[in-house]
Scaffold this motif. Structure first.
Motif, mmCIF file in Angstrom:
data_model
loop_
_atom_site.group_PDB
_atom_site.id
_atom_site.type_symbol
_atom_site.label_atom_id
_atom_site.label_comp_id
_atom_site.label_asym_id
_atom_site.label_seq_id
_atom_site.Cartn_x
_atom_site.Cartn_y
_atom_site.Cartn_z
ATOM 1 N N GLU A 1 0.829 -1.204 0.000
ATOM 2 C CA GLU A 1 0.000 0.000 0.000
ATOM 3 C C GLU A 1 0.866 1.257 0.000
ATOM 4 O O GLU A 1 0.525 2.258 -0.641
ATOM 5 C CB GLU A 1 -0.915 0.013 1.221
ATOM 6 N N ALA A 2 1.983 1.199 0.723
ATOM 7 C CA ALA A 2 2.885 2.354 0.761
ATOM 8 C C ALA A 2 3.423 2.677 -0.634
ATOM 9 O O ALA A 2 3.558 3.848 -1.010
ATOM 10 C CB ALA A 2 4.036 2.088 1.723
ATOM 11 N N GLU A 3 3.723 1.633 -1.418
ATOM 12 C CA GLU A 3 4.185 1.868 -2.788
ATOM 13 C C GLU A 3 3.113 2.574 -3.612
ATOM 14 O O GLU A 3 3.409 3.480 -4.404
ATOM 15 C CB GLU A 3 4.567 0.537 -3.431
ATOM 16 N N LEU A 4 1.861 2.169 -3.435
ATOM 17 C CA LEU A 4 0.759 2.823 -4.150
ATOM 18 C C LEU A 4 0.560 4.251 -3.672
ATOM 19 O O LEU A 4 0.254 5.148 -4.473
ATOM 20 C CB LEU A 4 -0.531 2.026 -3.961
ATOM 21 N N GLN A 5 0.732 4.488 -2.384
ATOM 22 C CA GLN A 5 0.577 5.836 -1.856
ATOM 23 C C GLN A 5 1.636 6.774 -2.415
ATOM 24 O O GLN A 5 1.354 7.943 -2.703
ATOM 25 C CB GLN A 5 0.652 5.802 -0.329
ATOM 26 N N VAL A 6 2.859 6.268 -2.583
ATOM 27 C CA VAL A 6 3.918 7.082 -3.186
ATOM 28 C C VAL A 6 3.579 7.393 -4.641
ATOM 29 O O VAL A 6 3.736 8.533 -5.114
ATOM 30 C CB VAL A 6 5.274 6.359 -3.082
ATOM 31 N N ALA A 7 3.103 6.373 -5.382
ATOM 32 C CA ALA A 7 2.711 6.602 -6.776
ATOM 33 C C ALA A 7 1.578 7.614 -6.861
ATOM 34 O O ALA A 7 1.552 8.471 -7.757
ATOM 35 C CB ALA A 7 2.295 5.277 -7.423
ATOM 36 N N GLN A 8 0.651 7.546 -5.938
ATOM 37 C CA GLN A 8 -0.461 8.488 -5.913
ATOM 38 C C GLN A 8 0.026 9.900 -5.625
ATOM 39 O O GLN A 8 -0.420 10.873 -6.246
ATOM 40 C CB GLN A 8 -1.474 8.043 -4.863
ATOM 41 N N THR A 9 0.957 10.014 -4.694
ATOM 42 C CA THR A 9 1.518 11.327 -4.364
ATOM 43 C C THR A 9 2.270 11.920 -5.555
ATOM 44 O O THR A 9 2.160 13.122 -5.831
ATOM 45 C CB THR A 9 2.465 11.200 -3.160
ATOM 46 N N ASP A 10 3.014 11.100 -6.265
ATOM 47 C CA ASP A 10 3.731 11.579 -7.453
ATOM 48 C C ASP A 10 2.751 12.070 -8.516
ATOM 49 O O ASP A 10 2.993 13.100 -9.174
ATOM 50 C CB ASP A 10 4.615 10.469 -8.025
ATOM 51 N N ALA A 11 1.660 11.343 -8.710
ATOM 52 C CA ALA A 11 0.653 11.763 -9.693
ATOM 53 C C ALA A 11 -0.006 13.068 -9.269
ATOM 54 O O ALA A 11 -0.290 13.927 -10.109
ATOM 55 C CB ALA A 11 -0.390 10.660 -9.870
ATOM 56 N N GLN A 12 -0.249 13.228 -7.980
ATOM 57 C CA GLN A 12 -0.837 14.472 -7.490
ATOM 58 C C GLN A 12 0.097 15.658 -7.733
ATOM 59 O O GLN A 12 -0.351 16.752 -8.079
ATOM 60 C CB GLN A 12 -1.166 14.338 -6.005
ATOM 61 N N PHE A 13 1.386 15.427 -7.557
ATOM 62 C CA PHE A 13 2.343 16.507 -7.823
ATOM 63 C C PHE A 13 2.404 16.818 -9.315
ATOM 64 O O PHE A 13 2.569 17.976 -9.704
ATOM 65 C CB PHE A 13 3.726 16.116 -7.307
ATOM 66 N N ARG A 14 2.258 15.788 -10.144
ATOM 67 C CA ARG A 14 2.231 16.016 -11.595
ATOM 68 C C ARG A 14 1.027 16.877 -11.973
ATOM 69 O O ARG A 14 1.137 17.770 -12.818
ATOM 70 C CB ARG A 14 2.174 14.657 -12.311
ATOM 71 N N VAL A 15 -0.096 16.629 -11.331
ATOM 72 C CA VAL A 15 -1.277 17.469 -11.557
ATOM 73 C C VAL A 15 -0.983 18.906 -11.143
ATOM 74 O O VAL A 15 -1.356 19.862 -11.840
ATOM 75 C CB VAL A 15 -2.488 16.917 -10.775
ATOM 76 N N ALA A 16 -0.315 19.072 -10.020
ATOM 77 C CA ALA A 16 0.020 20.419 -9.544
ATOM 78 C C ALA A 16 0.959 21.132 -10.515
ATOM 79 O O ALA A 16 0.839 22.346 -10.734
ATOM 80 C CB ALA A 16 0.651 20.345 -8.158
ATOM 81 N N GLU A 17 1.898 20.389 -11.108
ATOM 82 C CA GLU A 17 2.810 20.990 -12.088
ATOM 83 C C GLU A 17 2.038 21.474 -13.312
ATOM 84 O O GLU A 17 2.264 22.590 -13.809
ATOM 85 C CB GLU A 17 3.862 19.971 -12.506
ATOM 86 N N GLN A 18 1.143 20.627 -13.807
ATOM 87 C CA GLN A 18 0.350 21.032 -14.976
ATOM 88 C C GLN A 18 -0.578 22.190 -14.627
ATOM 89 O O GLN A 18 -0.781 23.095 -15.448
ATOM 90 C CB GLN A 18 -0.443 19.836 -15.486
ATOM 91 N N ASP A 19 -1.140 22.148 -13.435
ATOM 92 C CA ASP A 19 -2.022 23.228 -13.011
ATOM 93 C C ASP A 19 -1.270 24.547 -12.936
ATOM 94 O O ASP A 19 -1.812 25.599 -13.290
ATOM 95 C CB ASP A 19 -2.638 22.884 -11.654
ATOM 96 N N LEU A 20 -0.009 24.509 -12.509
ATOM 97 C CA LEU A 20 0.787 25.738 -12.445
ATOM 98 C C LEU A 20 1.019 26.301 -13.843
ATOM 99 O O LEU A 20 0.961 27.515 -14.048
ATOM 100 C CB LEU A 20 2.117 25.465 -11.751
ATOM 101 N N VAL A 21 1.285 25.426 -14.805
ATOM 102 C CA VAL A 21 1.464 25.889 -16.189
ATOM 103 C C VAL A 21 0.203 26.588 -16.674
ATOM 104 O O VAL A 21 0.253 27.694 -17.250
ATOM 105 C CB VAL A 21 1.809 24.710 -17.117
ATOM 106 N N LEU A 22 -0.950 25.974 -16.427
ATOM 107 C CA LEU A 22 -2.211 26.554 -16.886
ATOM 108 C C LEU A 22 -2.515 27.860 -16.167
ATOM 109 O O LEU A 22 -2.980 28.830 -16.786
ATOM 110 C CB LEU A 22 -3.348 25.552 -16.675
ATOM 111 N N ARG A 23 -2.264 27.900 -14.857
ATOM 112 C CA ARG A 23 -2.551 29.128 -14.115
ATOM 113 C C ARG A 23 -1.629 30.264 -14.523
ATOM 114 O O ARG A 23 -2.048 31.423 -14.610
ATOM 115 C CB ARG A 23 -2.432 28.873 -12.611
ATOM 116 N N ALA A 24 -0.354 29.933 -14.793
ATOM 117 C CA ALA A 24 0.579 30.960 -15.249
ATOM 118 C C ALA A 24 0.163 31.500 -16.622
ATOM 119 O O ALA A 24 0.174 32.727 -16.859
ATOM 120 C CB ALA A 24 1.996 30.397 -15.304
ATOM 121 N N ALA A 25 -0.209 30.596 -17.529
ATOM 122 C CA ALA A 25 -0.643 31.027 -18.864
ATOM 123 C C ALA A 25 -1.939 31.833 -18.784
ATOM 124 O O ALA A 25 -2.089 32.857 -19.462
ATOM 125 C CB ALA A 25 -0.830 29.815 -19.769
ATOM 126 N N GLN A 26 -2.880 31.379 -17.946
ATOM 127 C CA GLN A 26 -4.144 32.090 -17.807
ATOM 128 C C GLN A 26 -3.917 33.499 -17.268
ATOM 129 O O GLN A 26 -4.482 34.475 -17.789
ATOM 130 C CB GLN A 26 -5.070 31.318 -16.863
#
Length: 444
Positions: A118-143
């Protein structure tokens, strides 16, 4: 292509003095990476999530505990019987000291192994959440960047429109004075002039709001921003197949990866809670040493104990808690499966919307470019018609209004098209600084 060759814009001085120092989209994005608190919080969340793995691994590793004691004993003993032990009865005061080391190595603990996975899945989930945050920053900066640009365009357009209407107002007053026009022409021009003044104030206020929003993102007063230049061009999505984009999104979307990890976590929670009925086996080793300078018999002692063994623990009954947690985990697993299905549908919908946003954006920009050419022709024809007496002052004012509205709509459509491109890349999980750099090439 956006040319902005408005002869009535007083931008020559601005271009000469500020363009060399103007910030582009990449500058704003990199500044936001360092200063945006939302992104900083997402980075800290990822760092915290990375610790789930060593925490899960620790459940499989041995644990070692050290204990020590030092005790003052005040013992009063009175023996009864026919043959009491001489000197044993009475009060005895003495100190006892000891320490011990215990090692426990799990040998069979199914719940611990599941917790590690489960810990391995939680790390993968956290990495995906950070990837969403990175993309969101790109969109917010462009907007935020394009919001400032369109606000600046609106201010410039309102100033240009006000200048043109002022010329019409002055002309109407002159014509009225010489008797070639009625007072109605003057009133119409004055009303349109007053309306444009109000619109100019609103546009300036909106510009300050958008600049403040950008300032909040980068924690600094925004510099002059580079506008769209001659490098701007319309590009259709490649491949030109909406369902291919949807399929790519199903494979690469970080939002879907978060939901997928959540569903797998819920399934493992079911197995882990079911394991509450299973036996556990541990290797247990002890070493202890104790000493006392007295006892109930009045003599001291030193003792050392060493032991190694295997300990079995089999839960038999825990008040129904294990079965209850099992049923709870199964219900949560069903919820996670439904959330995963909902995420799949949302990702497909967002991808289709972004794809259509790019395609329709191209068509809209082309249509508005043609409309701008037509509006310029209408204005020129209206001015010429007014000179020969077949068009009124109101016709010219309406033509001017149509021209500036079309320009504003065109600029807005161009910015929306670029944002749709970024949203499409975000939907399929490939939005990064390299993709932002491609959009940045359109800036002058």
């Amino acid at each position: 292509m956006k040319t902005k060759t408005l002869s009535f814009f007083l931008v020559t001085a601005l271009s000469a003095s500020g363009c060399a120092q103007a910030a582009d989209l990449l500058n704003i994005y990199r500044s936001a990476q360092s200063n945006d608190p939302v992104f900083a919080a997402a980075r800290a969340t990822q760092q915290a999530g990375q610790e789930k793995l060593p925490q899960g691994r620790s459940l499989l590793m041995p644990s070692v505990n050290l204990s020590a004691n030092s005790t003052f004993n005040d013992l009063t003993t009175q023996y009864r019987g026919a043959f009491p032990i001489p000197g044993a009865s009475g009060n005895h005061r003495y100190n006892s000291n000891g320490y011990g080391v215990t090692l426990v190595q799990p040998l069979l603990r199914q719940q611990n192994w599941l917790a590690y996975s489960e810990a391995e899945l939680q790390v993968a989930q956290t990495d995906a959440q950070f990837r969403v945050a990175e993309q969101d920053l790109v969109l917010r900066a462009a907007q935020a960047y394009f919001d400032v640009l369109i606000a600046q365009d609106s201010v410039q357009l309102s100033e240009a429109q006000k200048t043109a209407i002022s010329e019409q107002l002055a002309q109407a007053k002159r014509n009225f004075e010489v008797g070639s026009a009625t007072i109605t022409d003057t009133h119409e021009a004055q009303a349109r002039h007053d309306l444009t003044s109000a619109q100019q104030i609103a546009a300036q206020n909106n510009l300050e709001i958008k600049r403040s929003a950008l300032q909040q993102l980068i924690n600094a007063l925004p510099q002059d921003l580079k506008p769209l230049g001659p490098q701007f061009k319309l590009e259709a999505p490649q491949p030109a197949d909406m369902e291919k984009w949807v399929n790519d999104a199903q494979l690469n979307s970080p939002q879907l990866a978060i939901a997928q990890a959540g569903a797998e976590l819920a399934e493992k929670e079911v197995a882990r809670n079911r394991g509450g009925h299973y036996p556990t086996v541990d290797l247990v080793a002890n070493y202890s040493k104790n000493s006392a300078n007295g006892s109930s018999f009045g003599v001291g002692s030193d003792s050392t104990n060493k032991s190694v063994g295997v300990q079995l623990n089999l839960p038999l009954f825990q008040g129904g808690a294990v079965n209850s947690k099992w049923r709870e985990a199964e219900a949560n697993s069903e919820r996670a499966r439904q959330e995963l299905e909902n995420a799949r549908r949302n990702v497909a919908l967002q991808t289709r919307q972004a794809y259509l946003g790019v395609v329709s954006g191209i068509a809209q920009v082309k249509a508005l470019q043609q409309a701008l050419t037509s509006s310029e022709s209408v204005l020129e024809a209206s001015k010429l018609g007014q000179e020969v007496g077949v068009r009124t002052n109101l016709d010219v004012l309406n033509a001017q209004q149509q021209l500036y509205s079309t320009r504003r709509d065109l600029y807005q459509a161009e910015y929306s098209y670029l944002l749709s491109q970024l949203r499409l890349k975000a939907a399929v999980g490939v939005l990064d600084e390299a993709e932002l750099a491609k959009v940045n090439q359109a800036l002058n």
